[in-house]
Design a protein around this motif. Structure first.
Motif, PDB file in Angstrom:
ATOM      1  N   MET A   1       0.826  -1.179   0.000  1.00  0.00           N
ATOM      2  CA  MET A   1       0.000   0.000   0.000  1.00  0.00           C
ATOM      3  C   MET A   1       0.875   1.249   0.000  1.00  0.00           C
ATOM      4  N   TYR A   2       1.919   1.236   0.819  1.00  0.00           N
ATOM      5  CA  TYR A   2       2.816   2.386   0.923  1.00  0.00           C
ATOM      6  C   TYR A   2       3.444   2.692  -0.433  1.00  0.00           C
ATOM      7  N   PHE A   3       3.932   1.665  -1.131  1.00  0.00           N
ATOM      8  CA  PHE A   3       4.541   1.857  -2.444  1.00  0.00           C
ATOM      9  C   PHE A   3       3.503   2.213  -3.495  1.00  0.00           C
ATOM     10  N   ALA A   4       2.315   1.702  -3.364  1.00  0.00           N
ATOM     11  CA  ALA A   4       1.260   1.978  -4.345  1.00  0.00           C
ATOM     12  C   ALA A   4       0.749   3.411  -4.247  1.00  0.00           C
ATOM     13  N   ALA A   5       0.961   4.077  -3.126  1.00  0.00           N
ATOM     14  CA  ALA A   5       0.499   5.461  -2.960  1.00  0.00           C
ATOM     15  C   ALA A   5       1.319   6.446  -3.780  1.00  0.00           C
ATOM     16  N   ASP A   6       2.528   6.040  -4.134  1.00  0.00           N
ATOM     17  CA  ASP A   6       3.423   6.896  -4.914  1.00  0.00           C
ATOM     18  C   ASP A   6       3.493   6.329  -6.333  1.00  0.00           C
ATOM     19  N   HIS A   7       3.097   7.119  -7.307  1.00  0.00           N
ATOM     20  CA  HIS A   7       3.049   6.613  -8.685  1.00  0.00           C
ATOM     21  C   HIS A   7       4.425   6.246  -9.239  1.00  0.00           C
ATOM     22  N   THR A   8       5.499   6.765  -8.632  1.00  0.00           N
ATOM     23  CA  THR A   8       6.838   6.403  -9.114  1.00  0.00           C
ATOM     24  C   THR A   8       7.261   5.024  -8.617  1.00  0.00           C
ATOM     25  N   THR A   9       6.712   4.580  -7.489  1.00  0.00           N
ATOM     26  CA  THR A   9       7.058   3.249  -6.971  1.00  0.00           C
ATOM     27  C   THR A   9       5.945   2.224  -7.183  1.00  0.00           C
ATOM     28  N   ARG A  10       4.830   2.660  -7.726  1.00  0.00           N
ATOM     29  CA  ARG A  10       3.691   1.755  -7.955  1.00  0.00           C
ATOM     30  C   ARG A  10       4.060   0.558  -8.840  1.00  0.00           C
ATOM     31  N   PRO A  11       4.888   0.725  -9.882  1.00  0.00           N
ATOM     32  CA  PRO A  11       5.264  -0.450 -10.687  1.00  0.00           C
ATOM     33  C   PRO A  11       5.947  -1.550  -9.879  1.00  0.00           C
ATOM     34  N   ALA A  12       6.594  -1.201  -8.782  1.00  0.00           N
ATOM     35  CA  ALA A  12       7.221  -2.218  -7.932  1.00  0.00           C
ATOM     36  C   ALA A  12       6.173  -3.138  -7.311  1.00  0.00           C
ATOM     37  N   VAL A  13       4.997  -2.607  -7.037  1.00  0.00           N
ATOM     38  CA  VAL A  13       3.904  -3.417  -6.488  1.00  0.00           C
ATOM     39  C   VAL A  13       3.465  -4.442  -7.529  1.00  0.00           C
ATOM     40  N   THR A  14       3.232  -3.962  -8.727  1.00  0.00           N
ATOM     41  CA  THR A  14       2.825  -4.866  -9.815  1.00  0.00           C
ATOM     42  C   THR A  14       3.877  -5.940 -10.046  1.00  0.00           C
ATOM     43  N   ALA A  15       5.141  -5.530 -10.080  1.00  0.00           N
ATOM     44  CA  ALA A  15       6.231  -6.484 -10.326  1.00  0.00           C
ATOM     45  C   ALA A  15       6.312  -7.532  -9.215  1.00  0.00           C
ATOM     46  N   ALA A  16       6.215  -7.110  -7.966  1.00  0.00           N
ATOM     47  CA  ALA A  16       6.323  -8.050  -6.855  1.00  0.00           C
ATOM     48  C   ALA A  16       5.179  -9.066  -6.867  1.00  0.00           C
ATOM     49  N   ILE A  17       3.981  -8.587  -7.110  1.00  0.00           N
ATOM     50  CA  ILE A  17       2.828  -9.494  -7.140  1.00  0.00           C
ATOM     51  C   ILE A  17       2.916 -10.438  -8.331  1.00  0.00           C
ATOM     52  N   THR A  18       3.319  -9.933  -9.471  1.00  0.00           N
ATOM     53  CA  THR A  18       3.466 -10.763 -10.668  1.00  0.00           C
ATOM     54  C   THR A  18       4.527 -11.836 -10.466  1.00  0.00           C
ATOM     55  N   GLU A  19       5.673 -11.450  -9.909  1.00  0.00           N
ATOM     56  CA  GLU A  19       6.751 -12.417  -9.664  1.00  0.00           C
ATOM     57  C   GLU A  19       6.332 -13.467  -8.645  1.00  0.00           C
ATOM     58  N   ALA A  20       5.639 -13.043  -7.603  1.00  0.00           N
ATOM     59  CA  ALA A  20       5.182 -13.993  -6.581  1.00  0.00           C
ATOM     60  C   ALA A  20       4.202 -15.000  -7.186  1.00  0.00           C
ATOM     61  N   ALA A  21       3.285 -14.511  -8.010  1.00  0.00           N
ATOM     62  CA  ALA A  21       2.323 -15.409  -8.655  1.00  0.00           C
ATOM     63  C   ALA A  21       3.024 -16.366  -9.613  1.00  0.00           C
ATOM     64  N   ALA A  22       4.058 -15.889 -10.269  1.00  0.00           N
ATOM     65  CA  ALA A  22       4.787 -16.721 -11.239  1.00  0.00           C
ATOM     66  C   ALA A  22       5.465 -17.924 -10.588  1.00  0.00           C
ATOM     67  N   VAL A  23       5.819 -17.808  -9.305  1.00  0.00           N
ATOM     68  CA  VAL A  23       6.446 -18.931  -8.608  1.00  0.00           C
ATOM     69  C   VAL A  23       5.447 -19.713  -7.760  1.00  0.00           C
ATOM     70  N   GLY A  24       4.155 -19.414  -7.948  1.00  0.00           N
ATOM     71  CA  GLY A  24       3.121 -20.224  -7.334  1.00  0.00           C
ATOM     72  C   GLY A  24       2.442 -19.659  -6.096  1.00  0.00           C
ATOM     73  N   LEU A  25       2.811 -18.461  -5.668  1.00  0.00           N
ATOM     74  CA  LEU A  25       2.140 -17.878  -4.508  1.00  0.00           C
ATOM     75  C   LEU A  25       0.710 -17.522  -4.887  1.00  0.00           C
TER      76      LEU A  25
END
Length: 102
Positions: free
Chosen positions: A1-25
């Motif tokens: 949530m903290y990273f998603a509040a800032d549009h410059t760090t928001r892509p890190a949220v997408t990347a982290a969730i995508t990577e986690a899902a890719a390994v089965g989380l």
């Protein structure tokens, strides 16, 4: 949530969730709390920050795109984020006789 509040760090949220899902989380616990300072969801009792809630909505949306379920932690014990102690302070300010049990 903290990273998603800032549009410059928001892509890190997408990347982290995508990577986690890719390994089965498929289930993840994430913060849905902050009652003091930057990106506080609740600024004072019954007063909320729309930007912070939009950031939380973004996290939930990104998880949903990856078919990931989230467990939302609604409070914690760390006073840096308000925690239970912040609710006790607010209650005392409102005239309630409260104590914090840990």
């Amino acid at each position: 949530m903290y990273f998603a509040a800032d549009h410059t760090t928001r892509p890190a949220v997408t990347a982290a969730i995508t990577e986690a899902a890719a390994v089965g989380l498929n289930v993840c616990r994430t913060w849905a709390f902050n009652d003091v300072g930057h990106c506080a969801l609740q600024i004072k009792p019954f007063s909320y920050d729309e930007v912070a809630f939009q950031a939380l909505d973004f996290v939930i949306s990104e998880a949903r795109k990856q078919k990931m379920r989230l467990l939302l932690s609604l409070c914690n014990n760390w006073e840096d984020y308000g925690a239970k102690a912040q609710y006790v302070r607010w209650g005392k300010e409102a005239g309630l006789d409260l104590i914090l049990l840990l």
